[in-house]
Structures are given as structure tokens and as C-alpha cells.
Design a protein around this motif. Structure first.
Motif, PDB file in Angstrom:
ATOM      1  N   ILE A   1       0.830  -1.205   0.000  1.00 47.99           N
ATOM      2  CA  ILE A   1       0.000   0.000   0.000  1.00 47.99           C
ATOM      3  C   ILE A   1       0.864   1.254   0.000  1.00 47.99           C
ATOM      4  CG2 ILE A   1      -1.626   1.350   1.392  1.00 47.99           C
ATOM      5  CD1 ILE A   1      -2.873  -1.326   2.247  1.00 47.99           C
ATOM      6  N   LEU A   2       1.929   1.249   0.781  1.00 45.76           N
ATOM      7  CA  LEU A   2       2.825   2.404   0.841  1.00 45.76           C
ATOM      8  C   LEU A   2       3.493   2.652  -0.513  1.00 45.76           C
ATOM      9  CD1 LEU A   2       4.023   4.574   2.670  1.00 45.76           C
ATOM     10  CD2 LEU A   2       5.832   2.962   3.256  1.00 45.76           C
ATOM     11  N   VAL A   3       3.954   1.605  -1.166  1.00 52.60           N
ATOM     12  CA  VAL A   3       4.588   1.756  -2.487  1.00 52.60           C
ATOM     13  C   VAL A   3       3.577   2.286  -3.502  1.00 52.60           C
ATOM     14  CG1 VAL A   3       5.583   0.458  -4.406  1.00 52.60           C
ATOM     15  CG2 VAL A   3       6.402   0.056  -2.094  1.00 52.60           C
ATOM     16  N   VAL A   4       2.368   1.773  -3.484  1.00 50.07           N
ATOM     17  CA  VAL A   4       1.335   2.249  -4.411  1.00 50.07           C
ATOM     18  C   VAL A   4       1.024   3.712  -4.158  1.00 50.07           C
ATOM     19  CG1 VAL A   4      -1.121   2.003  -5.004  1.00 50.07           C
ATOM     20  CG2 VAL A   4       0.329  -0.022  -4.832  1.00 50.07           C
ATOM     21  N   MET A   5       0.957   4.118  -2.878  1.00 54.28           N
ATOM     22  CA  MET A   5       0.671   5.513  -2.561  1.00 54.28           C
ATOM     23  C   MET A   5       1.810   6.430  -3.003  1.00 54.28           C
ATOM     24  SD  MET A   5      -1.208   5.203   1.132  1.00 54.28           S
ATOM     25  CE  MET A   5      -1.538   6.959   1.279  1.00 54.28           C
ATOM     26  N   ILE A   6       3.050   5.975  -2.860  1.00 54.17           N
ATOM     27  CA  ILE A   6       4.181   6.790  -3.298  1.00 54.17           C
ATOM     28  C   ILE A   6       4.183   6.917  -4.814  1.00 54.17           C
ATOM     29  CG2 ILE A   6       6.704   6.860  -3.475  1.00 54.17           C
ATOM     30  CD1 ILE A   6       6.811   5.646  -0.666  1.00 54.17           C
ATOM     31  N   ARG A   7       3.985   5.800  -5.500  1.00 50.18           N
ATOM     32  CA  ARG A   7       3.993   5.828  -6.961  1.00 50.18           C
ATOM     33  C   ARG A   7       2.802   6.588  -7.523  1.00 50.18           C
ATOM     34  NH1 ARG A   7       7.420   2.276  -9.883  1.00 50.18           N
ATOM     35  NH2 ARG A   7       5.881   2.474 -11.535  1.00 50.18           N
ATOM     36  N   GLY A   8       1.670   6.541  -6.823  1.00 53.09           N
ATOM     37  CA  GLY A   8       0.473   7.247  -7.272  1.00 53.09           C
ATOM     38  C   GLY A   8       0.506   8.729  -6.976  1.00 53.09           C
ATOM     39  N   GLY A   9       1.449   9.166  -6.173  1.00 49.41           N
ATOM     40  CA  GLY A   9       1.585  10.585  -5.875  1.00 49.41           C
ATOM     41  C   GLY A   9       0.726  11.067  -4.729  1.00 49.41           C
ATOM     42  N   SER A  10       0.005  10.153  -4.047  1.00 46.27           N
ATOM     43  CA  SER A  10      -0.818  10.620  -2.940  1.00 46.27           C
ATOM     44  C   SER A  10      -0.008  10.834  -1.674  1.00 46.27           C
ATOM     45  CB  SER A  10      -1.986   9.679  -2.663  1.00 46.27           C
ATOM     46  OG  SER A  10      -1.669   8.358  -2.844  1.00 46.27           O
ATOM     47  N   ILE A  11       1.195  10.297  -1.630  1.00 43.33           N
ATOM     48  CA  ILE A  11       2.094  10.564  -0.504  1.00 43.33           C
ATOM     49  C   ILE A  11       3.513  10.673  -1.065  1.00 43.33           C
ATOM     50  CG2 ILE A  11       2.444   8.149   0.081  1.00 43.33           C
ATOM     51  CD1 ILE A  11       2.498   8.939   3.008  1.00 43.33           C
ATOM     52  N   LYS A  12       4.242  11.635  -0.566  1.00 43.71           N
ATOM     53  CA  LYS A  12       5.620  11.835  -1.023  1.00 43.71           C
ATOM     54  C   LYS A  12       6.569  10.946  -0.227  1.00 43.71           C
ATOM     55  CE  LYS A  12       4.508  15.173  -3.800  1.00 43.71           C
ATOM     56  NZ  LYS A  12       4.271  14.869  -5.162  1.00 43.71           N
ATOM     57  N   ALA A  13       7.792  10.838  -0.681  1.00 42.83           N
ATOM     58  CA  ALA A  13       8.764   9.952  -0.049  1.00 42.83           C
ATOM     59  C   ALA A  13       9.112  10.409   1.371  1.00 42.83           C
ATOM     60  CB  ALA A  13      10.030   9.865  -0.898  1.00 42.83           C
ATOM     61  N   GLY A  14       9.172  11.702   1.616  1.00 45.84           N
ATOM     62  CA  GLY A  14       9.510  12.220   2.944  1.00 45.84           C
ATOM     63  C   GLY A  14       8.500  11.814   4.011  1.00 45.84           C
ATOM     64  N   PRO A  15       7.214  12.132   3.808  1.00 47.31           N
ATOM     65  CA  PRO A  15       6.220  11.695   4.784  1.00 47.31           C
ATOM     66  C   PRO A  15       6.124  10.173   4.914  1.00 47.31           C
ATOM     67  CG  PRO A  15       5.320  13.440   3.438  1.00 47.31           C
ATOM     68  CD  PRO A  15       6.642  13.069   2.841  1.00 47.31           C
ATOM     69  N   ALA A  16       6.360   9.447   3.830  1.00 43.34           N
ATOM     70  CA  ALA A  16       6.343   7.986   3.901  1.00 43.34           C
ATOM     71  C   ALA A  16       7.473   7.487   4.789  1.00 43.34           C
ATOM     72  CB  ALA A  16       6.459   7.384   2.505  1.00 43.34           C
ATOM     73  N   LEU A  17       8.634   8.096   4.666  1.00 40.43           N
ATOM     74  CA  LEU A  17       9.770   7.713   5.502  1.00 40.43           C
ATOM     75  C   LEU A  17       9.477   8.011   6.973  1.00 40.43           C
ATOM     76  CD1 LEU A  17      12.662   6.672   5.715  1.00 40.43           C
ATOM     77  CD2 LEU A  17      13.430   9.026   5.383  1.00 40.43           C
ATOM     78  N   VAL A  18       8.857   9.153   7.239  1.00 45.79           N
ATOM     79  CA  VAL A  18       8.486   9.495   8.614  1.00 45.79           C
ATOM     80  C   VAL A  18       7.498   8.469   9.162  1.00 45.79           C
ATOM     81  CG1 VAL A  18       7.279  11.205  10.029  1.00 45.79           C
ATOM     82  CG2 VAL A  18       8.976  11.950   8.368  1.00 45.79           C
ATOM     83  N   ALA A  19       6.523   8.050   8.357  1.00 43.71           N
ATOM     84  CA  ALA A  19       5.544   7.058   8.801  1.00 43.71           C
ATOM     85  C   ALA A  19       6.203   5.721   9.093  1.00 43.71           C
ATOM     86  CB  ALA A  19       4.452   6.888   7.743  1.00 43.71           C
ATOM     87  N   VAL A  20       7.149   5.314   8.254  1.00 45.57           N
ATOM     88  CA  VAL A  20       7.857   4.051   8.469  1.00 45.57           C
ATOM     89  C   VAL A  20       8.695   4.122   9.746  1.00 45.57           C
ATOM     90  CG1 VAL A  20       9.680   2.561   7.550  1.00 45.57           C
ATOM     91  CG2 VAL A  20       7.865   3.358   6.053  1.00 45.57           C
ATOM     92  N   LEU A  21       9.405   5.205   9.936  1.00 45.24           N
ATOM     93  CA  LEU A  21      10.217   5.356  11.141  1.00 45.24           C
ATOM     94  C   LEU A  21       9.346   5.429  12.394  1.00 45.24           C
ATOM     95  CD1 LEU A  21      12.972   7.811   9.903  1.00 45.24           C
ATOM     96  CD2 LEU A  21      13.210   5.379  10.430  1.00 45.24           C
ATOM     97  N   PHE A  22       8.192   6.095  12.290  1.00 48.11           N
ATOM     98  CA  PHE A  22       7.276   6.144  13.422  1.00 48.11           C
ATOM     99  C   PHE A  22       6.828   4.737  13.810  1.00 48.11           C
ATOM    100  CE2 PHE A  22       2.834   6.278  14.909  1.00 48.11           C
ATOM    101  CZ  PHE A  22       3.030   6.943  16.105  1.00 48.11           C
TER     102      PHE A  22
END
Length: 64
Positions: free
Chosen positions: A14-35
Motif C-alpha cells: 500500500i505504501l509503495v502504491v501511494m508513493i507511486r500514485g503521488g498521494s504521498i511523497k517519499a519524505g512523509p512515507a519515511l516518517v511514517a515508516v520510522l514512526f
């Protein structure tokens, strides 16, 4: 173990699809993963794990 691995794979997809789809950028995704990574080492981790297991058990009991 099998349920948690399945959930991790599902959330990763889901995270990869959201990044590739442009609904979430790489920075916020990294923050979510680290959280999530650091949340797993807190005292809340067993409660979250029990909650997710109870949801998985509830879904497993649904008959179609």
C-alpha cells in the motif's frame, strides 16, 4: 507470526502504491515508516499487537 508478516507485506505494498500514485511523497512515507519502527519498541507494542490479532480473528470468523 504469519499474520504480522502478512500485515507488513500488505502495508508495504500500500505504501509503495501511494508513493507511486503521488498521494504521498517519499519524505512523509519515511516518517511514517520510522514512526512505526520506533512505536514497535515502546510499551504500547503488545497492546497494538493484541488489537491487530483480535481484528484478524474477527475477520477470520466471517463466513461467506
Amino acid at each position: 507470526m504469519a499474520i504480522s508478516l502478512s500485515v507488513v507485506v500488505l502495508l508495504a505494498v500500500i505504501l509503495v502504491v501511494m508513493i507511486r500514485g503521488g498521494s504521498i511523497k517519499a519524505g512523509p512515507a519515511l516518517v511514517a515508516v520510522l514512526f512505526g519502527f520506533f512505536l514497535a519498541s515502546t510499551g504500547m507494542a503488545p497492546s497494538i499487537n493484541r488489537f491487530m490479532n483480535s481484528i484478524a480473528d474477527m475477520v477470520n470468523q466471517i463466513n461467506f
